[in-house]
Design a protein around this motif. Sequence first.
Motif, mmCIF file in Angstrom:
data_model
loop_
_atom_site.group_PDB
_atom_site.id
_atom_site.type_symbol
_atom_site.label_atom_id
_atom_site.label_comp_id
_atom_site.label_asym_id
_atom_site.label_seq_id
_atom_site.Cartn_x
_atom_site.Cartn_y
_atom_site.Cartn_z
ATOM 1 N N GLY A 161 2.029 -2.197 -20.786
ATOM 2 C CA GLY A 161 2.677 -3.102 -19.846
ATOM 3 C C GLY A 161 3.637 -2.437 -18.877
ATOM 4 O O GLY A 161 4.230 -3.093 -18.034
ATOM 5 N N GLY A 203 2.559 -4.062 -6.599
ATOM 6 C CA GLY A 203 2.354 -2.759 -7.223
ATOM 7 C C GLY A 203 3.604 -1.907 -7.209
ATOM 8 O O GLY A 203 4.714 -2.398 -6.971
ATOM 9 N N LYS A 216 0.798 1.556 -16.044
ATOM 10 C CA LYS A 216 -0.125 2.688 -15.915
ATOM 11 C C LYS A 216 -1.383 2.306 -15.137
ATOM 12 O O LYS A 216 -1.807 3.022 -14.230
ATOM 13 C CB LYS A 216 -0.530 3.207 -17.311
ATOM 14 N N SER A 217 -1.980 1.155 -15.515
ATOM 15 C CA SER A 217 -3.204 0.732 -14.829
ATOM 16 C C SER A 217 -2.909 0.443 -13.366
ATOM 17 O O SER A 217 -3.697 0.790 -12.480
ATOM 18 C CB SER A 217 -3.784 -0.519 -15.491
ATOM 19 N N THR A 218 -1.766 -0.177 -13.119
ATOM 20 C CA THR A 218 -1.381 -0.491 -11.745
ATOM 21 C C THR A 218 -1.250 0.781 -10.926
ATOM 22 O O THR A 218 -1.812 0.901 -9.831
ATOM 23 C CB THR A 218 -0.034 -1.259 -11.745
ATOM 24 N N ARG A 240 6.973 -3.749 -7.894
ATOM 25 C CA ARG A 240 7.163 -4.935 -7.053
ATOM 26 C C ARG A 240 5.990 -5.884 -7.265
ATOM 27 O O ARG A 240 5.131 -5.637 -8.085
ATOM 28 C CB ARG A 240 7.203 -4.506 -5.577
#
Length: 406
Positions: free
Chosen positions: A49, A221, A52-54, A218
């Motif tokens: 959460g 992203g 990382k993926s973002t 934000r």
Amino acid sequence: MAGISAVTPIGAVESAEAARLSSGIGEVDRVLGGGFVPGSIALFGGDPGIGKSTLLLQVAGRLAQAGSQVLYVTGEESVAQVRGRAERIGAVVDGLHLAATTDLETALAAIDSARPALAVVDSVQTLTSGELTGPAGSVGQVREVAARLAEIAKGGGTCIALVGHVTKEGTVAGPRTLEHLVDAVIYLEGERLGSTRLLRAAKNRFGSTDEVGVMEMRGDGLAEVADASRFFLESDETPSAGTAVTIALEGTRPLAVEIQALCAPAGYGSPRRATTGIDTNRVLMLIAVLARHAGLNLTSHDVYVNVAGGLRIDEPAADLAVAAALASSLRERPVRPATVLAGEVALSGGLRSAVRAERRMVEASRLGFERLITGPARGALRGEPGPAGLQVARDIREAIGHALEP
Ligand code: TYD
Ligand code: MG
């Protein structure tokens, strides 16, 4: 003579530096040491959460926008979910391809046929190899996933960004399981509820591990922070009692950081000491030094120390600002305006200059501070004037005298 053919004049070897692939995000490039190195694999670790993926989807989008082929392999989310996030962060671009699979061999085949400049694999804990029996996320599987991806990266010149969740033990997939299998380990850190995110290299075969990237989460992203060195200052107002600013050196980048302390009368029993962003034992030591050498007794006070902005400070040069914040809170007197502190406190109450105090003073001036209180430099020539604004104190008592408003 098979061995001899492997010998090459050094001048004929192409430098890895020349070939760096920019991630399209300056803060990411900074911690990577200038960008991704083709044929290398970097592990991006962090709590679930944290973003990382973002971050990697943003990197994937930027690279694709710049004309590179990018493949994003997702084992956690469906391609529709990734597309949804991509819309939010502006990463729906030609050149970015998605593949949803939890099968390592399928992922390798996709990378092998697409031969992208960058392949993001999200995450190491969700892929499994059919050649092993262990469950997804087991030590055997994550090692196999990382090793096979490292192999395909080296073979085809693809850069691989591998996502890894930090486990309860605090490292990616158990202590040291993956770190030696990859070229770089980058941690994304931050307080879950705060928006600040720090990127730190724990290992980097192609660069320094001292650099820190600063970003902010934000609605669209992760954004780069315009003036990172000012970012950790809570406010531009006149300082209130209990706060002191230090100039921390994270890698080559100086950051102005506000230290907050609260000393409140304790109830019965032993007083509380709680810290965020700084080692509690270091604060206990400073409390003892203040009592013994500066006449500031905190034995009947609860003490809380907080580093503003979610940063974690490890360098001893932060000592003096912590001590000043504690003294300021106890005495209910603010630190003088336009003043920062950076110096190491010894058990004797003596001070030592922060390393590269001049560099810190330059940054302090740039941010509008007028004086930096520090300790004497080791081996400094007697009588030689320091740079303007450096105020040298010999011991903690003198430094606090300089720091606090009369
Ligand atoms: P995510 O990248 O899914 O984390 P990880 O891959 O490390 O598990 O990030 C999830 C969090 O980030 C989630 O709480 C929502 C937040 N977020 C934003 O605040 N802004 C955004 O633009 C995006 C995409 C996510
Ligand atoms: Mg994720």
